[in-house]
Design an enzyme around this catalytic site. Structure first.
Site, PDB file in Angstrom:
ATOM      1  N   THR A  13      70.146  45.435  34.118  1.00  5.08           N
ATOM      2  CA  THR A  13      71.559  45.517  33.741  1.00  5.08           C
ATOM      3  C   THR A  13      71.799  45.156  32.287  1.00  5.08           C
ATOM      4  OG1 THR A  13      71.906  43.243  34.544  1.00  5.08           O
ATOM      5  CG2 THR A  13      72.411  45.036  36.062  1.00  5.08           C
ATOM      6  N   HIS A 239      55.535  44.693  33.460  1.00  3.96           N
ATOM      7  CA  HIS A 239      56.527  44.417  34.495  1.00  3.96           C
ATOM      8  C   HIS A 239      57.126  43.051  34.237  1.00  3.96           C
ATOM      9  CE1 HIS A 239      57.653  43.705  38.952  1.00  3.96           C
ATOM     10  NE2 HIS A 239      58.621  44.330  38.315  1.00  3.96           N
ATOM     11  N   ASP A 240      58.447  42.970  34.177  1.00  3.28           N
ATOM     12  CA  ASP A 240      59.087  41.716  33.800  1.00  3.28           C
ATOM     13  C   ASP A 240      58.716  40.567  34.734  1.00  3.28           C
ATOM     14  OD1 ASP A 240      60.607  42.696  35.939  1.00  3.28           O
ATOM     15  OD2 ASP A 240      62.467  42.859  34.800  1.00  3.28           O
ATOM     16  N   THR A 241      58.544  40.856  36.012  1.00  4.29           N
ATOM     17  CA  THR A 241      58.166  39.775  36.933  1.00  4.29           C
ATOM     18  C   THR A 241      56.755  39.285  36.659  1.00  4.29           C
ATOM     19  OG1 THR A 241      59.612  40.736  38.613  1.00  4.29           O
ATOM     20  CG2 THR A 241      58.049  39.078  39.343  1.00  4.29           C
ATOM     21  N   GLY A 410      66.954  33.649  35.502  1.00  5.34           N
ATOM     22  CA  GLY A 410      68.352  33.260  35.405  1.00  5.34           C
ATOM     23  C   GLY A 410      68.860  32.521  36.621  1.00  5.34           C
TER      24      GLY A 410
END
Length: 493
Positions: A13, A239-241, A410
């Site tokens: 997002t 991959h962000d994770t 977050g």
């Protein structure tokens, strides 16, 4: 010696760019830019604005150049599964589909019926079946005669596509490829049997590389436009994770993690994939990690639920800040009166999340939450109960005792949910760092530069650099949680 690294961290997002500085075994972070990016609806499909994402990267490079800062390198991480098709001229053929596009809604069932059985696909990939996985996106595109796919010379995952536009070198980074349900985690290559089932050529994806690899340098054209020197472009954990998990400040292996954001991803870090009948039935996924590790995890619908409700409340002129919503949720007289199964299909992409939650509760014979406080409480309690369900599964698979849960991202700032999670799990919860994805990105660039040697060393530097908060189970309301969990297990899936 001081080293500076530019991390590009793109979530589903919003995106941001961060300048990370590593000095004397400590890493500090400075946010440079932050920007939104929305799903664009055209015709019957939903797309990402790919040129906008790329332009924001060049804008960050220009900003640093204007400040006289030349970072050691740049690295990009993004969400998983989505892809870009490139033509013979090396240019993108179309904006990529968003994983929330409805064209894959029924694609897994069709693929398993017409191409390969689900058990065989899981044996090959060890990946949780989710309709938006790249395998099913490609299958839907093939079914629809998608013109970009038909003309594609190469297919690249989002971080690889963006890196390619910066340096002109085509690669497939291991961790981002592992989200696709196309990668075989045992052979560590794109599975030929799946490409064949899709009618795609074996070389449609570029060669595979591992995290912390130098891809190339900024092209002369990019350097000229931005004023930035031709710095190296690093393939971090794309991959962000995977980047986030690499930044977990753990001291040993006896932990589970929860990457908490739009999605919640709960799992463990193991040396080898766990692929068997039980993991298949439980629908767990094996995704690539750093230094040869595997992230054995399950995707859980996360703060998407509350974010969607907040968007609707904002349009109604109601307060949407978290402090107000959590305060209202604390005032609910019966805090566990309404519970949902967060991963039920109706919460994937509803026209109205508020209506979807109320309809689910009504049809499952529960009190219907009406107020902001009741809706917020329903979401928080339901997520905590889902975490307990997945944790109980993880304990059965883990080759070690799970002694604590690290919550990163977050969502680690959500103290209400963190306390609930510690209580429902009856396990210590360690919250932080918030900036885990960007931290992992920066430290993998530091690894590529030879500043740190391995994953253990990366985590030691991060432990010295961040503040963490621990939540111990209170022991209060255990009976209420147990009763709510028993009800949760009976809810429609």
């Amino acid at each position: 010696m001081k080293h500076q690294f530019l991390a590009v961290d793109l979530g589903a997002t919003s995106g941001r760019t961060v300048l990370g500085t590593v000095t004397d075994d400590v890493v500090t972070m400075k946010e440079l830019t932050r920007f939104g990016h929305d799903i664009v609806s055209m015709g019957n499909h939903r797309y990402w604005d790919f040129p906008h994402l790329y332009n924001e990267i060049e804008s960050a490079l220009s900003l640093l150049a204007s400040q006289g800062i030349t970072p050691t390198s740049i690295g990009i991480d993004t969400w998983g599964v989505d892809i870009v098709c490139f033509g013979d001229d090396g240019l993108p053929l179309a904006n990529p589909f968003s994983y929330r596009d409805p064209h894959t809604a029924d694609e897994p069932a069709r693929f398993f019926r017409d191409c390969l059985p689900s058990e065989h696909v899981y044996d090959l990939t060890g990946i949780q079946v989710m309709n938006f996985n790249t395998l099913f996106q490609l299958s839907a595109m093939k079914r629809d005669g998608n013109s970009a796919l038909n003309a594609a010379r190469r297919i690249m995952f989002l971080p690889d596509a963006l890196s390619y536009l910066l340096c002109g070198i085509e690669v497939t980074e291991y961790t981002i490829a592992s989200t696709s349900q196309l990668l075989n985690p045992t052979t560590r290559r794109i599975e030929p049997a799946l490409l064949s089932a899709l009618g795609l050529q074996p070389d449609i994806f570029p060669p595979l590389i591992m995290p912390a690899t130098v891809i190339g340098r900024l092209t002369p054209a990019v350097s000229h436009r931005t004023g930035m020197a031709q710095i190296p472009v690093i393939s971090v954990a794309g991959h962000d994770t995977a980047s986030a998990v690499a930044a977990i400040p753990a001291t040993d292996e006896s932990f589970a993690y929860l990457s908490s954001g739009t999605w919640s991803l709960m799992g463990i870090e193991v040396p080898q994939p766990i692929i068997n009948d039980d993991s298949c039935v439980a629908n767990f996924t094996n995704e690539g990690g750093v230094d040869g590790t595997t992230r054995f995890l399950k995707n859980i619908c996360g703060m998407w639920l509350l974010e969607s409700c907040r968007n609707e409340w904002e349009k109604e002129g109601l307060p949407t800040d978290f402090d107000t919503l959590f305060t209202l949720s604390d005032r609910v007289t019966d805090p566990m009166r309404s519970i949902i199964f967060p991963d039920a299909a109706e919460f994937g992409s509803p026209v109205s999340m508020l209506d979807a939650i109320r309809t689910y509760c009504r049809e499952s014979g529960q009190p219907v939450p009406e107020t902001q406080g009741e809706i917020t409480r329903c979401i928080l309690v339901s997520l905590a109960l889902r975490y307990r369900q997945v944790m109980e599964m993880l304990k059965r698979f883990a080759p070690f005792p799970i002694k604590r849960l690290h919550i990163i991202g977050g969502g680690s700032r959500n103290e209400r949910l963190n306390r609930m999670t510690a209580d429902v799990l009856r396990m210590p919860v360690v919250a932080g760092p918030v900036e885990c994805t960007a931290l992992g990105n920066v430290m993998l660039q530091a690894k590529a530069a030879g500043v740190v040697s391995n994953l253990e060393r990366m985590r030691a530097v991060i432990r010295k650099s961040v503040e963490l908060k621990e939540f111990q189970p209170s022991g209060e309301n255990n009976e209420l949680w147990d009763e709510a969990y028993a009800r949760f297990l009976t809810l429609p899936k």
